[in-house]
Scaffold this active site. Structure first.
Site, PDB file in Angstrom:
ATOM      1  N   ASP A 208      -2.925  33.509 -11.785  1.00 19.74           N
ATOM      2  CA  ASP A 208      -4.450  33.235 -11.764  1.00 19.74           C
ATOM      3  C   ASP A 208      -4.589  32.270 -12.671  1.00 19.74           C
ATOM      4  OD1 ASP A 208      -6.978  34.474 -11.463  1.00 19.74           O
ATOM      5  OD2 ASP A 208      -7.002  34.639 -13.487  1.00 19.74           O
TER       6      ASP A 208
ATOM      7  N   GLU B 163      -4.333  31.036  -5.781  1.00 23.46           N
ATOM      8  CA  GLU B 163      -5.597  31.572  -5.252  1.00 23.46           C
ATOM      9  C   GLU B 163      -6.387  30.195  -4.928  1.00 23.46           C
ATOM     10  OE1 GLU B 163      -8.999  34.881  -6.346  1.00 23.46           O
ATOM     11  OE2 GLU B 163      -8.152  33.542  -8.006  1.00 23.46           O
TER      12      GLU B 163
ATOM     13  N   CYS C 150      -8.291  47.467  -8.919  1.00 23.15           N
ATOM     14  CA  CYS C 150      -7.382  47.967  -9.916  1.00 23.15           C
ATOM     15  C   CYS C 150      -5.788  47.605  -9.403  1.00 23.15           C
ATOM     16  CB  CYS C 150      -7.188  49.414 -10.139  1.00 23.15           C
ATOM     17  SG  CYS C 150      -5.634  49.899 -11.104  1.00 23.15           S
TER      18      CYS C 150
ATOM     19  N   CYS D  36      -3.669  51.018  -8.564  1.00 25.35           N
ATOM     20  CA  CYS D  36      -3.821  52.202  -7.455  1.00 25.35           C
ATOM     21  C   CYS D  36      -4.875  51.537  -6.447  1.00 25.35           C
ATOM     22  CB  CYS D  36      -4.790  53.302  -8.157  1.00 25.35           C
ATOM     23  SG  CYS D  36      -6.448  52.850  -8.880  1.00 25.35           S
TER      24      CYS D  36
ATOM     25  N   CYS E  20      -9.281  51.307 -15.718  1.00 26.42           N
ATOM     26  CA  CYS E  20      -9.454  51.907 -14.488  1.00 26.42           C
ATOM     27  C   CYS E  20      -9.621  53.566 -14.572  1.00 26.42           C
ATOM     28  CB  CYS E  20      -8.302  51.655 -13.324  1.00 26.42           C
ATOM     29  SG  CYS E  20      -8.565  52.370 -11.580  1.00 26.42           S
TER      30      CYS E  20
ATOM     31  N   CYS F 124      -7.037  55.421 -12.405  1.00 32.82           N
ATOM     32  CA  CYS F 124      -5.757  55.818 -12.548  1.00 32.82           C
ATOM     33  C   CYS F 124      -5.586  55.625 -13.967  1.00 32.82           C
ATOM     34  CB  CYS F 124      -4.591  55.185 -11.744  1.00 32.82           C
ATOM     35  SG  CYS F 124      -4.862  53.246 -12.392  1.00 32.82           S
TER      36      CYS F 124
ATOM     37  N   ASP G 248      -7.438  39.068 -16.394  1.00 36.21           N
ATOM     38  CA  ASP G 248      -6.466  37.891 -15.734  1.00 36.21           C
ATOM     39  C   ASP G 248      -5.247  38.375 -15.127  1.00 36.21           C
ATOM     40  OD1 ASP G 248      -8.444  36.271 -16.307  1.00 36.21           O
ATOM     41  OD2 ASP G 248      -7.824  35.684 -18.234  1.00 36.21           O
TER      42      ASP G 248
END
Ligand SMILES: [Zn+2]
Length: 395
Positions: free
Chosen positions: A185, A268, A321, A324, A340, A343, A350
């Site tokens: 990232d 990305e 997430c 999960c 999250c 989970c 990042d």
């Protein structure tokens, strides 16, 4: 596969003069040929162009000085123009990967100068390189050439530094990767956050950049064509080069490490032009060199037979997430860590994004794909708005 090896060198005063003359001739030949191409409906052939702008031009009074320099770089200049046109047309037709190539441009007297020697125009003897009608020059070799080069380009950059740039054929190297895959990232505060938890901080370019901006304001006030303006121009160019060198060094080291260690590298696809429109961020973003990093990673991946992948920029990599798959929606850039609620994992923003980039890139999570318009209209949730996160229906 072809690679470039570039070395700095210091020509003698006489060689500097001869090179200046050569650069001038190469530039004139290029510009004359380009002017002919622009006027003609159909592109003239390489040999026709050479006859017009070299052989016949030498017989005229205005261009007789073309005979004073080696013919090889002049022919190469015309050939390079042909390649520039081919790249431009291929890019138009979508046959060419990567950035759009613009149409060939006229070369200016100020700015970077170059001349290319093919085999026959140069030879290598030990530490020295002989250039036709220039003489022997001694490049500062930081590393040996892996094979005999097919051409050498002599470059004088805007800060008046001289370089020899060799094109050599290299074989792809076999080094086994430690890890299967990695997602990266790219960001501003931290240059790269990787899915294995590693972070790479880029050098601080801002101090030097501030100095450049100051000098550029000075340059704008100075009279065009004056000696003082030229001095300032070189100072600006030198500082730009310093930043570019520091950045290149950093990006080369990082991309080499990433590509050596991993079999698959996932990045990305960043919407650079959209981001650079934000004027406040524009300068900082272009200083970072994300595009350069991607180009380095891609080239090195080819060299080491790695799998280089780029995922769609609309993937909601920071909204999901990585443990999960639960999607909490858009969060503000100021939110650096997320808990999250599905989970109960706490994520660094990042790092979570880089893990998602890796998973999407490796095809482990196809269901993340959403249309672009959907992502654009998602409202931004603030950090103290847990309802938004809990309300969304569970998968
Ligand atoms: Zn979760």
């Amino acid at each position: 596969m072809k690679a470039r090896y570039q070395y700095r060198f210091y020509p003698t005063d006489q060689q500097q003069q001869l090179l200046a003359q050569l650069f001038g001739c190469v530039r004139v030949v290029w510009n004359d040929a380009l002017a002919i191409c622009k006027q003609s409906e159909k592109l003239p052939s390489n040999s026709d162009l050479q006859k017009l702008v070299i052989t016949q031009a030498k017989k005229t009074l205005e261009r007789s000085w073309l005979s004073d320099v080696s013919n090889i770089p002049l022919q190469q200049s015309v050939a390079d123009l042909g390649v520039a046109y081919k790249n431009f047309f291929d890019s138009l037709k979508g046959k060419r990967k990567g950035k759009k190539v613009s149409s060939p441009k006229f070369k200016k007297k100020t700015g970077r100068q170059s001349a290319r020697f093919r085999i026959g125009g140069f030879s290598i003897k030990g530490d020295e390189v002989y250039l036709a009608k220039i003489g022997n020059v001694k490049p500062l070799k930081s590393r040996q050439l892996p094979s005999a080069p097919s051409s050498v380009t002599v470059i004088k950059d805007t800060a008046h530094r001289y370089f020899l740039s060799f094109v050599v054929e290299v074989e792809s190297i076999r080094i086994d990767a430690k890890n299967q895959s990695i997602g990266i990232d790219l960001g501003i505060k931290t240059f790269a956050v990787m899915s294995n938890g590693e972070k790479a901080i880029s050098p601080d370019y801002l101090k030097k950049d501030r100095k450049i901006r100051k000098l550029q304001r000075k340059l704008a006030r100075q009279q065009k064509g004056s000696k003082r303006r030229e001095v300032t121009r070189i100072r600006v160019a030198k500082r730009h080069n310093q930043i570019a060198d520091t950045r290149k060094d950093f990006l080369h080291k990082l991309s080499t490490k990433v590509v050596i260690e991993n079999q698959a590298i996932v990045l990305e696809d960043l919407n650079m032009s959209g981001m650079v429109k934000n004027r406040k961020l524009a300068r900082v973003i272009s200083l970072q060199g994300w595009r350069e990093f991607r180009v380095f990673c891609e080239a090195k991946s080819e060299k080491l037979s790695r799998d280089f992948r780029v995922i769609n920029r609309w993937e909601p990599t920071s909204q999901t997430c990585s443990c999960c798959g639960y999607r909490w929606g858009k969060i503000d850039l100021s939110v650096r860590s997320v808990l999250c609620l599905n989970c109960n994992t706490e994520h660094d923003r990042d790092e979570n994004a880089s893990r998602n980039i890796e998973m999407v890139g490796m095809g482990h999570r196809h269901d993340l794909k959403r249309a672009g318009s959907d992502c654009q209209t998602t409202p931004v949730a603030s950090c103290c708005e847990p309802s938004r996160i809990t309300d969304v229906e569970r998968r």
